[in-house]
Each structure stands twice: as structure tokens, then as C-alpha cells.
Design an enzyme around this catalytic site. Structure first.
Site, PDB file in Angstrom:
ATOM      1  N   TYR A   1      -6.451   6.401  -1.565  1.00 47.58           N
ATOM      2  CA  TYR A   1      -6.356   5.467  -0.424  1.00 47.58           C
ATOM      3  C   TYR A   1      -6.342   6.234   0.892  1.00 47.58           C
ATOM      4  CZ  TYR A   1      -4.695   1.256   2.079  1.00 47.58           C
ATOM      5  OH  TYR A   1      -4.559   0.177   2.924  1.00 47.58           O
TER       6      TYR A   1
ATOM      7  N   SER B   1      -5.932   1.891   8.324  1.00 51.85           N
ATOM      8  CA  SER B   1      -4.523   1.737   7.942  1.00 51.85           C
ATOM      9  C   SER B   1      -3.766   2.820   8.700  1.00 51.85           C
ATOM     10  CB  SER B   1      -4.403   1.965   6.433  1.00 51.85           C
ATOM     11  OG  SER B   1      -3.079   2.262   6.064  1.00 51.85           O
TER      12      SER B   1
HETATM   13  P1  NAD Z   1      -5.711  -8.592  -0.333  1.00 49.18           P
HETATM   14  O1  NAD Z   1      -5.591  -8.106  -1.738  1.00 49.18           O
HETATM   15  O2  NAD Z   1      -4.896  -9.764   0.099  1.00 49.18           O
HETATM   16  O3  NAD Z   1      -7.235  -8.919   0.007  1.00 49.18           O
HETATM   17  C1  NAD Z   1      -8.263  -8.040  -0.317  1.00 49.18           C
HETATM   18  C2  NAD Z   1      -9.503  -8.838  -0.639  1.00 49.18           C
HETATM   19  O4  NAD Z   1     -10.566  -7.923  -0.901  1.00 49.18           O
HETATM   20  C3  NAD Z   1      -9.343  -9.728  -1.886  1.00 49.18           C
HETATM   21  O5  NAD Z   1      -9.737 -11.051  -1.584  1.00 49.18           O
HETATM   22  C4  NAD Z   1     -10.286  -9.066  -2.897  1.00 49.18           C
HETATM   23  O6  NAD Z   1     -10.893  -9.989  -3.799  1.00 49.18           O
HETATM   24  C5  NAD Z   1     -11.304  -8.432  -1.987  1.00 49.18           C
HETATM   25  N1  NAD Z   1     -12.051  -7.356  -2.646  1.00 49.18           N
HETATM   26  C6  NAD Z   1     -11.570  -6.381  -3.459  1.00 49.18           C
HETATM   27  N2  NAD Z   1     -12.571  -5.619  -3.904  1.00 49.18           N
HETATM   28  C7  NAD Z   1     -13.708  -6.105  -3.345  1.00 49.18           C
HETATM   29  C8  NAD Z   1     -15.077  -5.746  -3.430  1.00 49.18           C
HETATM   30  N3  NAD Z   1     -15.472  -4.718  -4.178  1.00 49.18           N
HETATM   31  N4  NAD Z   1     -15.971  -6.472  -2.730  1.00 49.18           N
HETATM   32  C9  NAD Z   1     -15.586  -7.523  -1.966  1.00 49.18           C
HETATM   33  N5  NAD Z   1     -14.311  -7.919  -1.862  1.00 49.18           N
HETATM   34  C10 NAD Z   1     -13.381  -7.207  -2.551  1.00 49.18           C
HETATM   35  O7  NAD Z   1      -5.412  -7.313   0.561  1.00 49.18           O
HETATM   36  P2  NAD Z   1      -5.128  -7.122   2.121  1.00 49.18           P
HETATM   37  O8  NAD Z   1      -3.750  -6.575   2.241  1.00 49.18           O
HETATM   38  O9  NAD Z   1      -5.499  -8.323   2.901  1.00 49.18           O
HETATM   39  O10 NAD Z   1      -6.114  -5.917   2.435  1.00 49.18           O
HETATM   40  C11 NAD Z   1      -7.266  -6.041   3.245  1.00 49.18           C
HETATM   41  C12 NAD Z   1      -7.585  -4.696   3.853  1.00 49.18           C
HETATM   42  O11 NAD Z   1      -6.505  -4.301   4.697  1.00 49.18           O
HETATM   43  C13 NAD Z   1      -7.782  -3.561   2.851  1.00 49.18           C
HETATM   44  O12 NAD Z   1      -8.840  -2.720   3.274  1.00 49.18           O
HETATM   45  C14 NAD Z   1      -6.472  -2.806   2.931  1.00 49.18           C
HETATM   46  O13 NAD Z   1      -6.596  -1.464   2.557  1.00 49.18           O
HETATM   47  C15 NAD Z   1      -6.147  -2.967   4.403  1.00 49.18           C
HETATM   48  N6  NAD Z   1      -4.745  -2.754   4.738  1.00 49.18           N
HETATM   49  C16 NAD Z   1      -3.783  -3.513   4.166  1.00 49.18           C
HETATM   50  C17 NAD Z   1      -2.461  -3.281   4.506  1.00 49.18           C
HETATM   51  C18 NAD Z   1      -1.337  -4.065   3.899  1.00 49.18           C
HETATM   52  O14 NAD Z   1      -0.190  -3.628   4.052  1.00 49.18           O
HETATM   53  N7  NAD Z   1      -1.582  -5.191   3.251  1.00 49.18           N
HETATM   54  C19 NAD Z   1      -2.135  -2.270   5.438  1.00 49.18           C
HETATM   55  C20 NAD Z   1      -3.168  -1.525   5.996  1.00 49.18           C
HETATM   56  C21 NAD Z   1      -4.475  -1.779   5.643  1.00 49.18           C
END
Ligand code: NAD
Length: 258
Positions: free
Chosen positions: A153, A140
Site C-alpha cells: 500500500y 493517502s
Molecule cells: P471502499 O472499500 O469503501 O471503496 C473502494 C471501492 O473500490 C469499492 O467499491 C471497490 O469495489 C472498488 N474497487 C476495488 N477494486 C477495484 C478494481 N480493481 N476496479 C474498480 N473498482 C475497484 O474504500 P475507500 O476507503 O472508499 O477507499 C477509496 C480510496 O481511498 C482507495 O484508493 C484507498 O486507498 C483510499 N484511501 C482510503 C482511506 C481510508 O482510510 N478509508 C485513507 C486514505 C486513502
């Protein structure tokens, strides 16, 4: 960029960024395992991408070693190999440090860091003997930058920078590359949930959270999109040489510049 039948396991791929990456990999000729908490939800997300020769779903809590090992083995059984890991599963929990419950801190580190470690270890077993493999870790902007309320985080995402760099060095002798993708704010369920939470914690409107916190430093006041991140993941997954290993690619509409 083409994946030519390469097999990827993407964690947290039933939703958001992970699902977008899995979709892009299939469009590029890859085969994918959707690994997410619930087997039926993973299976449904896989069906959206193609038949069982192209995409399968497995139930996997990335913080549980037996479930991780079983999911990687199911992938190899279904497709005959594994070439790419996208360690993407993640959640967000925000509190000021003085109110951060220890159990929630540990849960954050378990999903982001234990999850990346366990999936890496399970894949190395297959990558090293075949002398090839790609690790992509979902970092991130918070792998490089800090924000209030996000102690767990930011700590976890900085940790992934370290793991990715170690894997670039340990993996090189085995033909394995590792890179970190660092998105800015992407409007997925993870972020939709944060907007009201941050508004409450900071005592400001949701509109101000978006404008003054999430997008304040971008060059165009735009959210990063799932497609932006999926394009970068495909580029790194298909890249052919060690010219790109141990790198951290920031995908944030200019929010953070290195
Ligand atoms: P999201 O909530 O849409 O998807 C996350 C997925 O991870 C969900 O389907 C959830 O069920 C799954 N999950 C949660 N805990 C889990 C576990 N213990 N085992 C297996 N699966 C699990 O979120 P997203 O925004 O798509 O995030 C995905 C990644 O991207 C994360 O690592 C997040 O930190 C990172 N990220 C997101 C953003 C943002 O702005 N959305 C920015 C930077 C990084």
C-alpha cells in the site's frame, strides 16, 4: 464551488470515499460516471445520485485495459465529453513483508498503480484535444508516511505521488491539471476490515489499533470523514488555474503535516 455540467468519471465509486465524491460532484452541478467492479452495483450507486442524465454506472476493473477504455468511451457516449478523472479505486492488504504473498503484492500494485495509469491514458485521449481536464488521484497519508505491514500500500501510494506530478508537467501544455488527495483514516469498509486484521497481526485489541495506531497522531483523535475528502475533491476539481497543479493535499486531521 460549481462544476456547471462538467463530467467526471470516479473509479471505485460504488462505496466509501469514491461514492461521497460522486455525490458531492452531482450536488455541485456535475455529471458522473460511477465506475466500479460490478456493473449492476455501479448502476444502483448511480441511481442513488440522480437520473441517467446526471449519473450512470459502468462495470470496470481498473486493472484491465479493455474495461477501462470501454468505461471511458461509455462516459463520452452518454454525456458527450469527459472533464475530470478521480482515480480512486483501491483495496488494502496487510502482511509483514516476510509473509507477503507475491500474488497479493502484484494485485495491490495492479489496482492502485496500473489502474491510475490506464484510466489516465484513456482520459488523456479526450482531455488533450479539448485542451482541458483534471486528474485527481486518491493517495493517502501513506503517500508520504510509512506504516508497518503495509509494504504494498505504501509503495503504491508513494507511486501515485510520482504519477500525479508527471501528469501535472506533461498535461500543462494541454490545459490539464493533476493533483493528489491524501486522506488520513476514513471509516469506510476498507478501514473497517483493517481494524480486526491489524489487531490480529499486532496482537493487540481493536480499540488499541484505533487509538494507538490509526488516530494516535491526529490533533483531535477524530477520523477523517468522507465529507472532508469530498469537499477537497470538489475544491480541486473546480479550481480554475494552474496555481494548484502537481500538489498533494493532506486531509488527515493533522496526523501528517508537511
Ligand atoms: P471502499 O472499500 O469503501 O471503496 C473502494 C471501492 O473500490 C469499492 O467499491 C471497490 O469495489 C472498488 N474497487 C476495488 N477494486 C477495484 C478494481 N480493481 N476496479 C474498480 N473498482 C475497484 O474504500 P475507500 O476507503 O472508499 O477507499 C477509496 C480510496 O481511498 C482507495 O484508493 C484507498 O486507498 C483510499 N484511501 C482510503 C482511506 C481510508 O482510510 N478509508 C485513507 C486514505 C486513502
Amino acid at each position: 464551488m460549481k462544476l456547471d455540467g462538467k463530467v467526471a468519471l470516479v473509479t471505485g465509486a460504488a462505496s466509501g470515499i469514491g461514492h461521497g465524491i460522486a455525490k458531492r460532484f452531482v450536488e455541485a452541478g456535475g455529471r458522473v460516471t460511477i465506475a466500479d467492479l460490478k456493473a449492476d452495483v455501479s448502476a444502483q450507486a448511480a441511481r442513488e445520485l440522480g437520473d441517467k442524465k446526471t449519473a450512470i454506472g459502468v462495470g470496470m476493473d481498473v486493472s484491465k485495459e479493455d474495461e477501462v477504455n470501454a468505461g471511458v468511451e461509455q462516459t463520452v457516449k452518454a454525456f458527450g465529453r469527459i472533464d475530470i478523472l478521480v482515480s480512486n479505486a483501491g483495496i488494502q492488504i496487510v502482511h509483514p513483508i516476510e509473509d507477503f504473498p507475491f500474488a497479493e503484492w502484484k494485485k495491490m500494485l495492479a489496482i492502485h498503480l496500473d489502474g491510475a495509469f490506464l484510466t489516465t491514458k484513456a482520459c488523456v485521449k479526450h482531455f488533450y484535444p479539448q485542451k482541458s481536464g483534471v486528474f485527481l488521484y486518491m493517495g493517502s497519508v501513506h503517500s508520504h508516511e510509512a506504516s508497518p505491514l503495509k509494504a504494498a500500500y505504501v509503495t503504491a501510494k508513494h507511486g501515485l505521488l510520482g504519477l500525479s506530478r508527471v501528469m501535472a508537467k506533461e498535461g500543462a501544455a494541454h490545459g490539464v491539471r493533476a493533483n493528489l488527495i491524501c486522506p488520513g483514516f476514513v471509516k469506510t469498509p476498507l478501514v473497517e476490515k483493517q481494524i480486526p486484521e491489524q489487531a490480529k497481526e499486532l496482537g493487540i485489541s481493536e480499540e488499541r489499533v484505533v487509538k494507538e495506531i490509526m488516530l494516535a497522531e491526529t490533533v483531535d483523535k477524530e477520523f477523517t470523514t468522507v465529507d472532508d475528502v469530498a469537499d477537497v475533491a470538489l475544491f480541486l476539481a473546480a479550481f480554475k488555474t494552474n496555481a494548484l497543479t502537481g500538489q498533494s493535499l493532506i486531509v488527515s486531521h493533522g496526523w501528517f503535516m508537511e
